[in-house]
Motif scaffolding. Structure first.
Motif, PDB file in Angstrom:
ATOM      1  N   PHE A  25      33.204  26.525  60.785  1.00 22.15           N
ATOM      2  CA  PHE A  25      32.909  26.837  59.126  1.00 22.15           C
ATOM      3  C   PHE A  25      34.168  26.101  58.990  1.00 22.15           C
ATOM      4  O   PHE A  25      35.017  26.730  58.802  1.00 22.15           O
ATOM      5  CB  PHE A  25      32.531  28.428  58.690  1.00 22.15           C
ATOM      6  CG  PHE A  25      31.183  28.316  57.248  1.00 22.15           C
ATOM      7  CD1 PHE A  25      31.264  29.542  57.140  1.00 22.15           C
ATOM      8  CD2 PHE A  25      31.165  27.270  56.416  1.00 22.15           C
ATOM      9  CE1 PHE A  25      30.702  29.516  56.038  1.00 22.15           C
ATOM     10  CE2 PHE A  25      31.123  27.698  55.471  1.00 22.15           C
ATOM     11  CZ  PHE A  25      29.967  28.528  55.074  1.00 22.15           C
ATOM     12  N   TRP A  53      37.807  32.611  44.611  1.00 22.69           N
ATOM     13  CA  TRP A  53      37.225  32.745  43.901  1.00 22.69           C
ATOM     14  C   TRP A  53      38.678  32.851  43.191  1.00 22.69           C
ATOM     15  O   TRP A  53      38.580  33.247  41.786  1.00 22.69           O
ATOM     16  CB  TRP A  53      37.034  33.967  43.464  1.00 22.69           C
ATOM     17  CG  TRP A  53      35.401  34.245  44.490  1.00 22.69           C
ATOM     18  CD1 TRP A  53      35.494  34.303  45.027  1.00 22.69           C
ATOM     19  CD2 TRP A  53      35.111  34.051  43.473  1.00 22.69           C
ATOM     20  NE1 TRP A  53      33.700  33.462  45.600  1.00 22.69           N
ATOM     21  CE2 TRP A  53      33.381  34.097  44.684  1.00 22.69           C
ATOM     22  CE3 TRP A  53      34.072  35.019  42.262  1.00 22.69           C
ATOM     23  CZ2 TRP A  53      31.674  34.710  44.377  1.00 22.69           C
ATOM     24  CZ3 TRP A  53      32.781  35.559  41.817  1.00 22.69           C
ATOM     25  CH2 TRP A  53      31.933  34.871  43.241  1.00 22.69           C
ATOM     26  N   HIS A 101      33.366  27.076  44.785  1.00 19.17           N
ATOM     27  CA  HIS A 101      32.589  27.116  43.100  1.00 19.17           C
ATOM     28  C   HIS A 101      33.387  26.714  42.135  1.00 19.17           C
ATOM     29  O   HIS A 101      32.886  26.481  41.156  1.00 19.17           O
ATOM     30  CB  HIS A 101      32.658  29.265  42.917  1.00 19.17           C
ATOM     31  CG  HIS A 101      32.383  28.952  43.900  1.00 19.17           C
ATOM     32  ND1 HIS A 101      30.492  28.778  45.054  1.00 19.17           N
ATOM     33  CD2 HIS A 101      32.069  31.281  44.345  1.00 19.17           C
ATOM     34  CE1 HIS A 101      30.249  29.867  45.552  1.00 19.17           C
ATOM     35  NE2 HIS A 101      31.148  31.133  45.544  1.00 19.17           N
ATOM     36  N   TYR A 144      29.046  22.677  53.669  1.00 27.65           N
ATOM     37  CA  TYR A 144      28.194  23.962  52.473  1.00 27.65           C
ATOM     38  C   TYR A 144      28.476  23.379  51.270  1.00 27.65           C
ATOM     39  O   TYR A 144      29.200  22.147  50.438  1.00 27.65           O
ATOM     40  CB  TYR A 144      29.621  24.779  52.208  1.00 27.65           C
ATOM     41  CG  TYR A 144      29.607  25.626  51.220  1.00 27.65           C
ATOM     42  CD1 TYR A 144      30.513  25.230  49.889  1.00 27.65           C
ATOM     43  CD2 TYR A 144      29.550  26.819  52.266  1.00 27.65           C
ATOM     44  CE1 TYR A 144      30.507  26.758  49.048  1.00 27.65           C
ATOM     45  CE2 TYR A 144      29.881  28.019  50.351  1.00 27.65           C
ATOM     46  CZ  TYR A 144      30.544  28.006  49.145  1.00 27.65           C
ATOM     47  OH  TYR A 144      30.586  28.167  48.371  1.00 27.65           O
ATOM     48  N   TRP A 198      24.299  23.405  53.358  1.00 27.95           N
ATOM     49  CA  TRP A 198      24.363  24.967  53.913  1.00 27.95           C
ATOM     50  C   TRP A 198      25.139  25.636  52.156  1.00 27.95           C
ATOM     51  O   TRP A 198      26.420  25.703  51.949  1.00 27.95           O
ATOM     52  CB  TRP A 198      26.081  25.405  54.369  1.00 27.95           C
ATOM     53  CG  TRP A 198      25.701  26.364  55.207  1.00 27.95           C
ATOM     54  CD1 TRP A 198      25.325  27.076  56.332  1.00 27.95           C
ATOM     55  CD2 TRP A 198      26.256  27.845  54.369  1.00 27.95           C
ATOM     56  NE1 TRP A 198      25.662  28.225  56.609  1.00 27.95           N
ATOM     57  CE2 TRP A 198      25.716  29.115  55.220  1.00 27.95           C
ATOM     58  CE3 TRP A 198      26.162  27.921  53.060  1.00 27.95           C
ATOM     59  CZ2 TRP A 198      26.148  30.155  55.552  1.00 27.95           C
ATOM     60  CZ3 TRP A 198      26.759  29.594  53.081  1.00 27.95           C
ATOM     61  CH2 TRP A 198      26.764  30.415  54.246  1.00 27.95           C
ATOM     62  N   GLY A 202      27.721  32.347  45.810  1.00 30.58           N
ATOM     63  CA  GLY A 202      28.017  33.376  45.678  1.00 30.58           C
ATOM     64  C   GLY A 202      28.608  33.941  44.166  1.00 30.58           C
ATOM     65  O   GLY A 202      27.678  35.172  43.705  1.00 30.58           O
ATOM     66  N   GLU A 249      25.929  37.538  56.293  1.00 29.60           N
ATOM     67  CA  GLU A 249      27.304  37.225  56.001  1.00 29.60           C
ATOM     68  C   GLU A 249      28.475  38.343  56.693  1.00 29.60           C
ATOM     69  O   GLU A 249      27.668  39.596  55.875  1.00 29.60           O
ATOM     70  CB  GLU A 249      27.858  36.894  54.457  1.00 29.60           C
ATOM     71  CG  GLU A 249      28.652  36.314  54.769  1.00 29.60           C
ATOM     72  CD  GLU A 249      29.316  36.169  53.058  1.00 29.60           C
ATOM     73  OE1 GLU A 249      28.039  34.939  52.170  1.00 29.60           O
ATOM     74  OE2 GLU A 249      29.894  35.902  52.258  1.00 29.60           O
ATOM     75  N   TRP A 271      37.689  33.841  53.443  1.00 30.03           N
ATOM     76  CA  TRP A 271      36.894  32.422  53.094  1.00 30.03           C
ATOM     77  C   TRP A 271      38.326  31.366  53.175  1.00 30.03           C
ATOM     78  O   TRP A 271      38.505  31.202  54.385  1.00 30.03           O
ATOM     79  CB  TRP A 271      35.935  32.474  53.032  1.00 30.03           C
ATOM     80  CG  TRP A 271      34.964  33.387  52.399  1.00 30.03           C
ATOM     81  CD1 TRP A 271      34.622  34.384  52.556  1.00 30.03           C
ATOM     82  CD2 TRP A 271      34.154  33.558  54.254  1.00 30.03           C
ATOM     83  NE1 TRP A 271      33.445  34.866  52.695  1.00 30.03           N
ATOM     84  CE2 TRP A 271      32.970  34.518  53.901  1.00 30.03           C
ATOM     85  CE3 TRP A 271      33.850  32.406  55.043  1.00 30.03           C
ATOM     86  CZ2 TRP A 271      32.483  34.878  55.198  1.00 30.03           C
ATOM     87  CZ3 TRP A 271      32.788  32.994  56.284  1.00 30.03           C
ATOM     88  CH2 TRP A 271      32.161  33.471  55.935  1.00 30.03           C
TER      89      TRP A 271
HETATM   90  O1  FHN Z   1      31.646  33.606  47.266  1.00 25.61           O
HETATM   91  C1  FHN Z   1      31.744  32.628  48.378  1.00 25.61           C
HETATM   92  C2  FHN Z   1      32.782  32.865  49.290  1.00 25.61           C
HETATM   93  O2  FHN Z   1      33.467  32.433  48.457  1.00 25.61           O
HETATM   94  C3  FHN Z   1      32.695  31.947  50.779  1.00 25.61           C
HETATM   95  O3  FHN Z   1      31.652  30.867  50.480  1.00 25.61           O
HETATM   96  C4  FHN Z   1      31.149  32.960  51.365  1.00 25.61           C
HETATM   97  C5  FHN Z   1      30.425  32.089  52.553  1.00 25.61           C
HETATM   98  O4  FHN Z   1      29.384  32.366  52.904  1.00 25.61           O
HETATM   99  N1  FHN Z   1      30.435  32.696  50.525  1.00 25.61           N
HETATM  100  C6  FHN Z   1      30.147  33.627  49.145  1.00 25.61           C
HETATM  101  C7  FHN Z   1      30.182  34.480  48.628  1.00 25.61           C
HETATM  102  O5  FHN Z   1      29.002  35.699  49.762  1.00 25.61           O
END
Ligand code: FHN
Length: 442
Positions: A25, A53, A101, A144, A198, A202, A249, A271
């Motif tokens: 990843f 974030w 995001h 992703y 993917w 989030g 996760e 992450w």
């Molecule tokens: O908010 C996202 C987070 O930054 C990261 O990308 C993870 C990876 O699965 N997914 C979200 C949190 O569940």
């Protein structure tokens, strides 16, 4: 004009993905440029919320966040090096954050100017470079894609769980935003040849309308059908609703269901890249690989490239240590089958090869009685090899007692040059898959 009936979403063959077992990843985007801090604000010693974030949790004004793109020049990015690092670690597929995001695209999208190719001086396309390197080195390539987009004007602010948007627009609507998403997704599945999609949710909220779920609001069935008109074998995860595999996760389910699943985890705490991340010991990941393979699950292990695009030394070293274990133990992981027995032995995990003629014992620690007992087995292995260090394979004195196979596990088992915390993997080879009357292992 009759509408062309869309094909029912096919259930593609996922065996290639399941046999890959272990993927890389990559969380890398404009958020990486902040390294987890903005004007002295950070979330030390945690990491939560200040990696990908950070725009929201450090309350960065939209103009400042967009301005950061003007100095985002990750000249140290080297797709070939990253893909070879993955390959050496035993990672056989790669998922990169095409868009997180914040809405910043690490690919050259025609649907927005908020991209690395248009909004930064870095006139390269990292997603295309990673795709090309993956195709050169037979690594399966995927992307992703964030369901919320804090920058895109067509996205209703209500879609953000935090009701966050960097430029909210009253004319936004789910319908307009869905068309925008489909346009970008067709770019990623078409031009960028992503084999795995993917989705991530989030900060995504589906308004919770009465009786309507995520896949209903997003029209996921039709969306996937449109994308599979481009690639009928496209694999999609579960986070837009429906999908081909679930995505626990930062943890591994105790009792996975009967659905394909993939656990995704960080290599440290965060992450996206932060300057105060904390490494985990490499044996955490090799044991996770054994545990997930025992349960039939995939493992997606994340790296977070620096603002320069380079991989931090501690992340590279962790992957290299995992690779050293995979160099000898990969047969027990790649294309392996889950344990034929229910439950989890106290001493470790179990997998088999594709036809069951080899059983792999992944030993974490010595059991109290000093023996691994494989219940309901009366066939003595033709050969036993310690994959970690074949020349130092101990005698396990295999024998059957009351219909079970007993194997002695000595206190000291070599892991070659690696620390004893890594799994010691014994290959029990049989002329053919042995008969097993399934009971609980011990
Ligand atoms: O908010 C996202 C987070 O930054 C990261 O990308 C993870 C990876 O699965 N997914 C979200 C949190 O569940």
């Amino acid at each position: 004009m009759p509408t062309i009936p869309r094909p029912e979403p096919t259930t593609p063959d996922a065996n290639w993905w399941r046999d890959d077992r272990f993927g890389m990843f990559i969380h890398w985007g404009l958020y990486s440029a902040f390294e987890g801090e903005w004007e002295g604000r950070n979330n030390k010693p945690s990491s939560w919320g200040f990696d990908c974030w950070i725009q929201l949790f450090a309350d960065i004004p939209a103009a400042d966040y967009r301005n950061a793109a003007r100095s985002f020049t990750p000249d140290g990015f080297n797709a070939e090096e990253i893909v070879l690092l993955a390959k050496a670690a035993g990672q056989r597929y790669l998922i990169v954050t095409a868009k997180h995001h914040d809405g910043f695209c690490m690919f050259d999208s025609d649907f927005t100017d908020f991209t690395i190719t248009k909004a930064t001086p870095f006139d390269r396309d990292p997603v295309a470079e990673l795709r090309d390197a993956c195709e050169r080195h037979s690594i399966d390539f995927g992307v992703y894609y964030s369901l919320p987009d804090w920058h895109e004007k067509t996205m209703p602010q209500e879609m953000s769980t935090y009701r966050y948007h960097s430029q909210p627009d009253s004319s936004a609507s789910v319908e307009k935003y869905r068309e925008f998403m489909i346009g970008q997704l067709k770019e990623l599945v078409g031009k960028y040849r992503a084999k795995i999609l993917w989705f991530d949710d989030g900060d995504f909220d589906v308004f919770k309308p009465e009786g309507r779920d995520r896949s209903d609001v997003l029209g996921t069935t039709d969306l996937i059908a449109q994308l599979r008109e481009i690639n009928p074998q496209l694999l999609v995860n579960n986070r837009a609703g429906l999908g081909d595999f679930s995505t626990p996760e930062q943890h591994i389910p105790d009792q996975p269901g009967d659905r394909l699943f993939e656990a995704c985890m960080t290599i440290g705490k965060a992450w996206g890249y932060i300057s105060y991340d904390e490494p985990k010991p490499a044996h955490v990941f090799t044991r996770n690989l054994s545990d997930l393979s025992h349960k039939g699950g995939n493992y997606l292990l994340n790296i977070s490239p620096k603002p320069t695009g380079e991989v931090a030394d501690w992340q590279r070293e962790t992957l290299e240590e995992i690779g050293a274990w995979m160099d000898t133990c990969a047969p027990a992981i790649h294309a392996s089958k889950p344990s034929p027995w229910p439950g989890i032995p106290e001493w470790g995990r179990i997998t088999t090869n594709s036809d069951g003629s080899t059983i792999y014992l992944h030993v974490f620690e010595q059991p109290a009685i000093g023996f691994a007992i494989l219940p309901g087995m009366t066939t003595i292995p033709a050969r036993i090899t310690l994959l970690n260090d074949p020349d130092n394979t101990p005698d396990m004195f295999p024998r059957t007692l009351k219909g079970d196979l007993w194997l002695h596990l000595p206190e000291q088992i070599s892991r070659g040059s690696l620390a004893p915390e890594h799994p010691a993997v014994f290959a029990l080879e049989f002329e053919q898959a042995p008969a097993i009357t399934v009971q609980q292992t011990s």
